[in-house]
Design a protein around this motif. Structure first.
Motif, short mmCIF file in Angstrom:
data_model
loop_
_atom_site.label_atom_id
_atom_site.label_comp_id
_atom_site.label_asym_id
_atom_site.label_seq_id
_atom_site.Cartn_x
_atom_site.Cartn_y
_atom_site.Cartn_z
N LEU A 133 15.49 40.10 10.22
CA LEU A 133 16.15 38.81 10.07
C LEU A 133 15.17 37.81 9.46
O LEU A 133 13.96 37.97 9.60
CB LEU A 133 16.60 38.27 11.42
CG LEU A 133 17.63 39.10 12.18
CD1 LEU A 133 17.67 38.70 13.64
CD2 LEU A 133 18.99 38.95 11.54
N LEU A 134 15.70 36.77 8.84
CA LEU A 134 14.86 35.67 8.37
C LEU A 134 15.72 34.45 8.09
O LEU A 134 16.94 34.57 7.93
CB LEU A 134 14.05 36.06 7.12
CG LEU A 134 14.79 36.48 5.85
CD1 LEU A 134 15.20 35.28 5.02
CD2 LEU A 134 13.90 37.39 5.02
N VAL A 155 24.08 36.16 7.34
CA VAL A 155 24.72 36.43 8.64
C VAL A 155 24.89 35.15 9.46
O VAL A 155 25.44 35.20 10.55
CB VAL A 155 23.94 37.48 9.46
CG1 VAL A 155 23.98 38.84 8.77
CG2 VAL A 155 22.51 37.04 9.76
N GLY A 156 24.40 34.02 8.95
CA GLY A 156 24.54 32.78 9.70
C GLY A 156 23.84 31.63 9.00
O GLY A 156 23.37 31.75 7.87
N VAL A 171 20.62 32.18 7.41
CA VAL A 171 20.01 33.25 8.17
C VAL A 171 20.46 34.54 7.49
O VAL A 171 21.66 34.74 7.27
CB VAL A 171 20.42 33.24 9.65
CG1 VAL A 171 19.82 34.42 10.39
CG2 VAL A 171 19.99 31.92 10.31
N LEU A 172 19.49 35.36 7.10
CA LEU A 172 19.76 36.60 6.39
C LEU A 172 19.35 37.79 7.23
O LEU A 172 18.46 37.68 8.09
CB LEU A 172 18.99 36.64 5.06
CG LEU A 172 19.16 35.44 4.12
CD1 LEU A 172 18.32 35.63 2.87
CD2 LEU A 172 20.61 35.21 3.76
N ALA A 173 19.98 38.93 6.97
CA ALA A 173 19.65 40.15 7.70
C ALA A 173 19.69 41.34 6.75
O ALA A 173 20.36 41.31 5.72
CB ALA A 173 20.64 40.38 8.84
N ARG A 174 18.97 42.37 7.17
CA ARG A 174 18.93 43.61 6.40
C ARG A 174 18.65 44.75 7.37
O ARG A 174 17.81 44.62 8.27
CB ARG A 174 17.82 43.49 5.38
CG ARG A 174 17.53 44.75 4.66
CD ARG A 174 16.09 44.96 4.35
NE ARG A 174 15.88 46.38 4.34
CZ ARG A 174 15.53 47.10 3.28
NH1 ARG A 174 15.31 46.53 2.15
NH2 ARG A 174 15.39 48.39 3.40
#
Length: 177
Positions: A133-134, A155-156, A171-174
């Protein structure tokens, strides 16, 4: 035309706190001067980009940090900080956050950003994590492009305080994979 120097990437140790603070201040200032409030940038760097902050992170096994350096004298030009997640999205034991990843723009395109990211990905795998996440400023098109190329999706959202001024982040995810 001179070839672009690729910084060396290495895992940090406790002696790196001052170099991390210097890289943190320099890269944050370069990234956001003229974009966010200058007084807020100064305050943010004075409060959050300190050797004491990095000493505490380096002493905590839940955190991992890498530094990008160039000769002569191993000048710090970037870094990555991996930590337990502290984001306003649903998280679980398989999550880990890239709290900070910065590189002086002079070294963009050198492969150092990807090398920092790969170090974090390898560490996440070694820790048995399943998702990175970041948070990233919504107006930082260059960073958003990099994260998209690295496989991140939105994601948010969150509000991020920079020295008393509040800015909107994605907010990003991978998947670690």
């Amino acid at each position: 035309m001179t070839a672009l120097v690729r910084p060396a990437i290495r895992r940090c140790n406790r002696e790196d706190a001052a170099a991390l603070a210097l890289a943190g201040k320099a890269t944050f200032l370069e990234s956001y001067a003229g974009v966010v409030d200058g007084a807020a940038i100064r305050r943010h760097c004075e409060e959050r980009q300190t050797a004491a902050y990095y000493e505490a992170c380096l002493a905590d096994p839940a955190h991992a940090l890498w530094i990008a350096e160039v000769p002569p004298g191993a000048a710090p030009v970037g870094y990555l900080h991996l930590s337990p997640p502290d984001l306003p999205v649903q998280t679980g034991p398989g999550d880990i956050e890239i709290k900070r990843i910065y590189l002086l723009s002079k070294f963009h395109g050198s492969g150092a950003g990807r090398a920092l990211f790969e170090a974090a990905l390898e560490e996440a795998r070694a820790r048995g994590k399943t998702r990175l996440l970041l948070g990233v400023y919504k107006q930082n098109a260059k960073a958003l492009g990099f994260y998209e190329r690295m496989g991140f999706t939105r994601v948010g959202e969150r509000e991020f305080d920079v020295g008393g001024a509040v800015y909107e982040d994605w907010v990003l995810a991978r998947v670690v994979g």
